[in-house]
Design a protein around this motif. Sequence first.
Motif, PDB file in Angstrom:
ATOM      1  N   SER A  52       0.827  -1.205   0.000  1.00  0.00           N
ATOM      2  CA  SER A  52       0.000   0.000   0.000  1.00  0.00           C
ATOM      3  C   SER A  52       0.862   1.257   0.000  1.00  0.00           C
ATOM      4  O   SER A  52       0.559   2.230  -0.690  1.00  0.00           O
ATOM      5  CB  SER A  52      -0.923  -0.010   1.218  1.00  0.00           C
ATOM      6  N   ILE A  53       1.929   1.240   0.767  1.00  0.00           N
ATOM      7  CA  ILE A  53       2.852   2.387   0.796  1.00  0.00           C
ATOM      8  C   ILE A  53       3.483   2.588  -0.577  1.00  0.00           C
ATOM      9  O   ILE A  53       3.585   3.722  -1.064  1.00  0.00           O
ATOM     10  CB  ILE A  53       3.932   2.181   1.877  1.00  0.00           C
ATOM     11  N   ALA A  54       3.876   1.506  -1.216  1.00  0.00           N
ATOM     12  CA  ALA A  54       4.455   1.613  -2.563  1.00  0.00           C
ATOM     13  C   ALA A  54       3.440   2.178  -3.551  1.00  0.00           C
ATOM     14  O   ALA A  54       3.782   3.026  -4.395  1.00  0.00           O
ATOM     15  CB  ALA A  54       4.946   0.249  -3.025  1.00  0.00           C
ATOM     16  N   LEU A  59       1.455   6.638  -6.960  1.00  0.00           N
ATOM     17  CA  LEU A  59       0.439   7.636  -7.290  1.00  0.00           C
ATOM     18  C   LEU A  59       0.946   9.050  -7.066  1.00  0.00           C
ATOM     19  O   LEU A  59       0.646   9.953  -7.850  1.00  0.00           O
ATOM     20  CB  LEU A  59      -0.825   7.402  -6.469  1.00  0.00           C
ATOM     21  N   THR A  60       1.724   9.256  -6.009  1.00  0.00           N
ATOM     22  CA  THR A  60       2.298  10.575  -5.755  1.00  0.00           C
ATOM     23  C   THR A  60       3.242  10.977  -6.876  1.00  0.00           C
ATOM     24  O   THR A  60       3.220  12.127  -7.347  1.00  0.00           O
ATOM     25  CB  THR A  60       3.040  10.578  -4.411  1.00  0.00           C
ATOM     26  N   LEU A  61       4.057  10.051  -7.349  1.00  0.00           N
ATOM     27  CA  LEU A  61       4.968  10.353  -8.458  1.00  0.00           C
ATOM     28  C   LEU A  61       4.210  10.647  -9.743  1.00  0.00           C
ATOM     29  O   LEU A  61       4.568  11.561 -10.491  1.00  0.00           O
ATOM     30  CB  LEU A  61       5.934   9.188  -8.675  1.00  0.00           C
ATOM     31  N   ILE A  62       3.146   9.893  -9.987  1.00  0.00           N
ATOM     32  CA  ILE A  62       2.349  10.128 -11.194  1.00  0.00           C
ATOM     33  C   ILE A  62       1.732  11.518 -11.156  1.00  0.00           C
ATOM     34  O   ILE A  62       1.775  12.261 -12.145  1.00  0.00           O
ATOM     35  CB  ILE A  62       1.262   9.038 -11.339  1.00  0.00           C
ATOM     36  N   ILE A  63       1.191  11.888 -10.010  1.00  0.00           N
ATOM     37  CA  ILE A  63       0.562  13.200  -9.891  1.00  0.00           C
ATOM     38  C   ILE A  63       1.606  14.306  -9.940  1.00  0.00           C
ATOM     39  O   ILE A  63       1.360  15.382 -10.503  1.00  0.00           O
ATOM     40  CB  ILE A  63      -0.286  13.259  -8.609  1.00  0.00           C
ATOM     41  N   ALA A  64       2.790  14.041  -9.388  1.00  0.00           N
ATOM     42  CA  ALA A  64       3.841  15.059  -9.386  1.00  0.00           C
ATOM     43  C   ALA A  64       4.512  15.228 -10.744  1.00  0.00           C
ATOM     44  O   ALA A  64       5.227  16.212 -10.966  1.00  0.00           O
ATOM     45  CB  ALA A  64       4.898  14.706  -8.343  1.00  0.00           C
ATOM     46  N   GLY A  66       3.339  16.071 -13.479  1.00  0.00           N
ATOM     47  CA  GLY A  66       2.887  17.239 -14.224  1.00  0.00           C
ATOM     48  C   GLY A  66       1.393  17.399 -14.183  1.00  0.00           C
ATOM     49  O   GLY A  66       0.643  16.450 -13.922  1.00  0.00           O
ATOM     50  N   GLY A  67       0.983  18.627 -14.430  1.00  0.00           N
ATOM     51  CA  GLY A  67      -0.429  18.957 -14.386  1.00  0.00           C
ATOM     52  C   GLY A  67      -1.236  18.288 -15.475  1.00  0.00           C
ATOM     53  O   GLY A  67      -2.376  17.894 -15.243  1.00  0.00           O
ATOM     54  N   LYS A  68      -0.652  18.152 -16.654  1.00  0.00           N
ATOM     55  CA  LYS A  68      -1.403  17.569 -17.761  1.00  0.00           C
ATOM     56  C   LYS A  68      -1.717  16.092 -17.484  1.00  0.00           C
ATOM     57  O   LYS A  68      -2.855  15.655 -17.655  1.00  0.00           O
ATOM     58  CB  LYS A  68      -0.615  17.691 -19.051  1.00  0.00           C
ATOM     59  N   PHE A  69      -0.716  15.356 -17.060  1.00  0.00           N
ATOM     60  CA  PHE A  69      -0.938  13.939 -16.776  1.00  0.00           C
ATOM     61  C   PHE A  69      -1.847  13.784 -15.570  1.00  0.00           C
ATOM     62  O   PHE A  69      -2.697  12.907 -15.536  1.00  0.00           O
ATOM     63  CB  PHE A  69       0.393  13.226 -16.560  1.00  0.00           C
ATOM     64  N   SER A  70      -1.675  14.658 -14.575  1.00  0.00           N
ATOM     65  CA  SER A  70      -2.544  14.636 -13.410  1.00  0.00           C
ATOM     66  C   SER A  70      -3.982  14.922 -13.809  1.00  0.00           C
ATOM     67  O   SER A  70      -4.907  14.323 -13.263  1.00  0.00           O
ATOM     68  CB  SER A  70      -2.068  15.671 -12.388  1.00  0.00           C
ATOM     69  N   ASN A  71      -4.157  15.812 -14.760  1.00  0.00           N
ATOM     70  CA  ASN A  71      -5.495  16.124 -15.246  1.00  0.00           C
ATOM     71  C   ASN A  71      -6.113  14.909 -15.938  1.00  0.00           C
ATOM     72  O   ASN A  71      -7.310  14.643 -15.784  1.00  0.00           O
ATOM     73  CB  ASN A  71      -5.433  17.315 -16.200  1.00  0.00           C
ATOM     74  N   VAL A  72      -5.309  14.175 -16.673  1.00  0.00           N
ATOM     75  CA  VAL A  72      -5.801  12.962 -17.339  1.00  0.00           C
ATOM     76  C   VAL A  72      -6.226  11.928 -16.300  1.00  0.00           C
ATOM     77  O   VAL A  72      -7.295  11.307 -16.414  1.00  0.00           O
ATOM     78  CB  VAL A  72      -4.721  12.386 -18.286  1.00  0.00           C
TER      79      VAL A  72
END
Length: 119
Positions: A52-54, A59-64, A66-72
């Motif tokens: 769960s920690i991994a 998810l934190t790395l994916i969101i960090a 960039g905004g465009k990918f985070s928006n997707v």
Amino acid sequence: LILEYCVDVASVSKALTIHIDEIYFDGKIAAWQEGAVQIPSDYFSDYVDFFSIAFCFILTLIIAMGGKFSNVVNNFFTCFNFVCYVSIMVFGSFSCDLIYWYQEPSINATRDVGKVSHH
């Protein structure tokens, strides 16, 4: 807002890891993690959930990234939530009883709250 995201990601990742562990690994991951690090507490889980920690870190790395990918990702989960709500409404409509929507109001409505009418 950040605290809400943290709580959401933590609860989703814990539910995901429990689900994956029970379905695909028959609880072997939880048993291994419980043997590795136990937490003697009434308020927390019995063990540290490394999977769960991994997932939280990923998810934190994916969101960090960039905004465009985070928006997707945000749009995907919003659409997923919408599909869940619509499916609950559609499938729930098959099991509802329409007689409850067309009942005449009772004269003693305040006394009859919670009583089922058998007319």
